[in-house]
Design an enzyme around this catalytic site. Structure first.
Site, mmCIF file in Angstrom:
data_model
loop_
_atom_site.group_PDB
_atom_site.id
_atom_site.type_symbol
_atom_site.label_atom_id
_atom_site.label_comp_id
_atom_site.label_asym_id
_atom_site.label_seq_id
_atom_site.Cartn_x
_atom_site.Cartn_y
_atom_site.Cartn_z
ATOM 1 N N GLU A 91 0.812 -1.212 0.000
ATOM 2 C CA GLU A 91 0.000 0.000 0.000
ATOM 3 C C GLU A 91 0.846 1.262 0.000
ATOM 4 O O GLU A 91 1.979 1.281 0.477
ATOM 5 C CB GLU A 91 -0.963 -0.022 1.174
ATOM 6 C CG GLU A 91 -0.309 -0.207 2.502
ATOM 7 C CD GLU A 91 -1.325 -0.418 3.620
ATOM 8 O OE1 GLU A 91 -2.078 -1.407 3.566
ATOM 9 O OE2 GLU A 91 -1.347 0.404 4.522
ATOM 10 N N CYS A 104 3.452 8.394 1.325
ATOM 11 C CA CYS A 104 4.025 7.432 2.266
ATOM 12 C C CYS A 104 4.260 6.132 1.496
ATOM 13 O O CYS A 104 3.320 5.550 0.959
ATOM 14 C CB CYS A 104 3.033 7.224 3.413
ATOM 15 S SG CYS A 104 3.559 5.975 4.586
ATOM 16 N N CYS A 111 6.831 -7.269 7.364
ATOM 17 C CA CYS A 111 7.961 -6.752 8.136
ATOM 18 C C CYS A 111 8.375 -7.770 9.183
ATOM 19 O O CYS A 111 7.529 -8.367 9.840
ATOM 20 C CB CYS A 111 7.563 -5.440 8.815
ATOM 21 S SG CYS A 111 8.922 -4.668 9.710
ATOM 22 N N CYS A 115 6.905 -5.505 15.644
ATOM 23 C CA CYS A 115 6.437 -4.688 16.770
ATOM 24 C C CYS A 115 5.017 -5.128 17.124
ATOM 25 O O CYS A 115 4.208 -5.363 16.223
ATOM 26 C CB CYS A 115 6.454 -3.215 16.403
ATOM 27 S SG CYS A 115 8.074 -2.672 15.864
ATOM 28 N N CYS A 118 1.782 -3.265 15.652
ATOM 29 C CA CYS A 118 1.731 -2.878 14.240
ATOM 30 C C CYS A 118 1.079 -3.938 13.365
ATOM 31 O O CYS A 118 1.398 -5.126 13.463
ATOM 32 C CB CYS A 118 3.146 -2.596 13.755
ATOM 33 S SG CYS A 118 3.253 -2.255 11.994
ATOM 34 N N CYS A 339 -0.656 2.538 8.854
ATOM 35 C CA CYS A 339 0.360 1.583 8.425
ATOM 36 C C CYS A 339 -0.133 0.131 8.321
ATOM 37 O O CYS A 339 -0.420 -0.509 9.319
ATOM 38 C CB CYS A 339 1.483 1.679 9.453
ATOM 39 S SG CYS A 339 2.873 0.619 9.213
HETATM 40 N N1 SAH Z 1 9.428 0.331 10.119
HETATM 41 C C1 SAH Z 1 9.611 1.719 10.267
HETATM 42 C C2 SAH Z 1 8.777 2.531 9.307
HETATM 43 C C3 SAH Z 1 7.385 2.082 9.072
HETATM 44 S S1 SAH Z 1 6.289 2.229 10.423
HETATM 45 C C4 SAH Z 1 9.372 2.141 11.704
HETATM 46 O O1 SAH Z 1 8.880 1.349 12.484
HETATM 47 O O2 SAH Z 1 9.726 3.272 12.027
HETATM 48 C C5 SAH Z 1 6.036 3.982 10.483
HETATM 49 C C6 SAH Z 1 5.494 4.491 11.805
HETATM 50 O O3 SAH Z 1 4.128 4.083 11.987
HETATM 51 C C7 SAH Z 1 6.274 3.977 13.001
HETATM 52 O O4 SAH Z 1 6.597 4.991 13.899
HETATM 53 C C8 SAH Z 1 5.283 3.000 13.586
HETATM 54 O O5 SAH Z 1 5.561 2.786 14.917
HETATM 55 C C9 SAH Z 1 3.957 3.652 13.311
HETATM 56 N N2 SAH Z 1 2.811 2.732 13.452
HETATM 57 C C10 SAH Z 1 2.754 1.416 13.202
HETATM 58 N N3 SAH Z 1 1.539 0.913 13.491
HETATM 59 C C11 SAH Z 1 0.791 1.951 13.947
HETATM 60 C C12 SAH Z 1 -0.548 2.065 14.431
HETATM 61 N N4 SAH Z 1 -1.364 1.024 14.477
HETATM 62 N N5 SAH Z 1 -0.961 3.285 14.830
HETATM 63 C C13 SAH Z 1 -0.144 4.366 14.764
HETATM 64 N N6 SAH Z 1 1.109 4.315 14.323
HETATM 65 C C14 SAH Z 1 1.592 3.107 13.915
HETATM 66 FE FE1 SF4 Z 2 7.902 -3.108 11.065
HETATM 67 FE FE2 SF4 Z 2 5.607 -2.037 11.886
HETATM 68 FE FE3 SF4 Z 2 7.642 -2.258 13.585
HETATM 69 FE FE4 SF4 Z 2 7.783 -0.457 11.587
HETATM 70 S S1 SF4 Z 2 6.312 -0.468 13.292
HETATM 71 S S2 SF4 Z 2 9.364 -1.925 12.245
HETATM 72 S S3 SF4 Z 2 6.662 -1.583 9.982
HETATM 73 S S4 SF4 Z 2 6.535 -3.965 12.617
#
Ligand code: SAH
Ligand code: SF4
Length: 364
Positions: A91, A104, A111, A115, A118, A339
């Site tokens: 996406e 974006c 990934c 986390c 996420c 995301c």
């Molecule tokens: N992997 C990288 C970049 C992609 S995620 C990273 O983790 O930085 C981009 C941002 O979106 C990150 O700060 C992540 O923590 C945030 N993010 C992921 N899932 C989210 C959610 N459900 N609500 C709000 N922010 C989220």
């Molecule tokens: Fe991967 Fe989501 Fe963690 Fe970013 S926030 S590193 S996309 S698992």
């Protein structure tokens, strides 16, 4: 499978063409057709000689992504779901700000960082995107804007879609060089931000690249215990490894760094954590900005969004200690723009469809 021509930096294309017996100036012409006139077929490159067109056609493609879904939100945010050559879906999101249009981009299919909050991390990484596939996301969005006929240009890029950009480092760097190149899209380095979950060794490498691109670190917690709980990458790169990497970056580039902090209700949103975060960033506060992110709930996930009051207290606690910060405004909440959300929903739907088919087949 043929490579995407968008994946080549200007230098790489020039070298490739000369190695294949073409004149050096051809790369300038080809880039002009790709990034200024934005054609989608080599045969449309009018001033390029036929033998060069045939050569390019034999080795490269221009379009590899197909648009599966395009959702437009009331606030003008547009979410694109693209199918890759191999059937995987990714996406890309276009957001409208008062300072311009920001895209974006996704860097990986899924990934591996995992986390816990996420949607992308729930689905393991399937593969890295090529540099061409990352560039093409910008091109597809720009071509969508071109079709609208309002003379709008993508002016900003955030590498914050699905995936960990520093886990796909070389392709990320080629992508950045292509979109930043003055002869191509010419998107200013200061208008581009790369977000990482904190792959420390790559943060040193990034500092050494000599490009003025912004860096954002997803910190999300001010101590190791809590950070490991929500981001398992913290075991490999705990704060005592991350902070020196940040210091190195700041010293080397003298550029401000953004710390992203997702506020999860009753997990990391207490005043105590705000105080700890302020302490952690104290010595670099002149070059720090904390972006407080209201959590976007993900299905089958235990976390909830923090209460408004907790968000305000967190914000105020940081401000009182001289840490500059802001609360991220949301875009496209009515269209799953967070995301990985649209993609994971789409994958769930696909799974349900397959399961139903199997059941029908077996007469269940
Ligand atoms: N992997 C990288 C970049 C992609 S995620 C990273 O983790 O930085 C981009 C941002 O979106 C990150 O700060 C992540 O923590 C945030 N993010 C992921 N899932 C989210 C959610 N459900 N609500 C709000 N922010 C989220
Ligand atoms: Fe991967 Fe989501 Fe963690 Fe970013 S926030 S590193 S996309 S698992």
């Amino acid at each position: 499978m043929k490579r995407s021509i968008y994946g080549l930096t200007f230098e790489q294309l020039t070298n490739w063409l000369t190695e294949h017996g073409e004149k050096k100036f051809r790369s300038k012409q080809v880039w002009d057709w790709l990034y200024q006139k934005r054609v989608t077929d080599f045969s449309q490159m009018k001033n390029v000689n036929q033998s060069c067109i045939d050569l390019l056609d034999e080795h490269f493609t221009i379009e590899t992504l197909t648009e599966e879904i395009k959702q437009e939100s009331k606030d003008g945010t547009i979410k694109f779901l693209f199918k890759l050559d191999d059937g995987n879906v990714i996406e890309t999101v276009l957001m409208r700000f008062n300072y311009g249009l920001s895209v974006c981009v996704t860097t990986q299919v899924g990934c591996n960082i995992g986390c816990s909050f996420c949607a992308s991390g729930v689905l393991r990484k399937n593969r890295d995107l090529s540099s061409g596939e990352i560039v093409e996301q910008i091109m597809q969005v720009q071509q969508h804007l071109d079709k609208q006929g309002k003379d709008e240009r993508v002016s900003h890029i955030v590498v914050m879609g699905i995936g960990e950009p520093f886990d796909n480092y070389d392709n990320l760097i080629d992508f950045l060089r292509v979109v930043n190149d003055k002869q191509g899209l010419s998107i200013g380095a200061r208008h581009i931000t790369v977000s990482t979950s904190g792959i420390a060794p790559k943060m040193y490498e990034f500092a050494d690249e000599g490009i003025q691109i912004n860096l954002a670190l997803s910190i999300h917690a001010p101590n190791n215990e809590l950070r490991t709980k929500i981001m398992k990458i913290n075991r490999a790169y705990p704060l005592e490894k991350l902070m020196p990497a940040i210091d190195y970056y700041l010293e080397k580039t003298n550029r401000r760094i953004t710390f992203e902090y997702i506020l999860l209700k009753d997990v990391n949103d207490h005043k105590k954590e705000a105080e700890q975060l302020a302490e952690l960033l104290k010595d670099k506060r002149h070059l720090s900005y904390v972006n407080l992110i209201p959590y976007n709930p993900v299905a089958d996930n235990p976390y909830e969004r923090s209460e408004k009051e907790a968000i305000l207290t967190f914000y105020q606690t940081l401000m009182d200690r001289g840490i500059r910060c802001g609360v991220r405004t949301e875009h496209g909440t009515d269209i799953d723009a967070a995301c990985g959300q649209l993609r994971s929903k789409q994958i769930e739907k696909e799974k349900a469809r397959k399961k139903k088919k199997m059941q029908e087949k077996h007469g269940a």
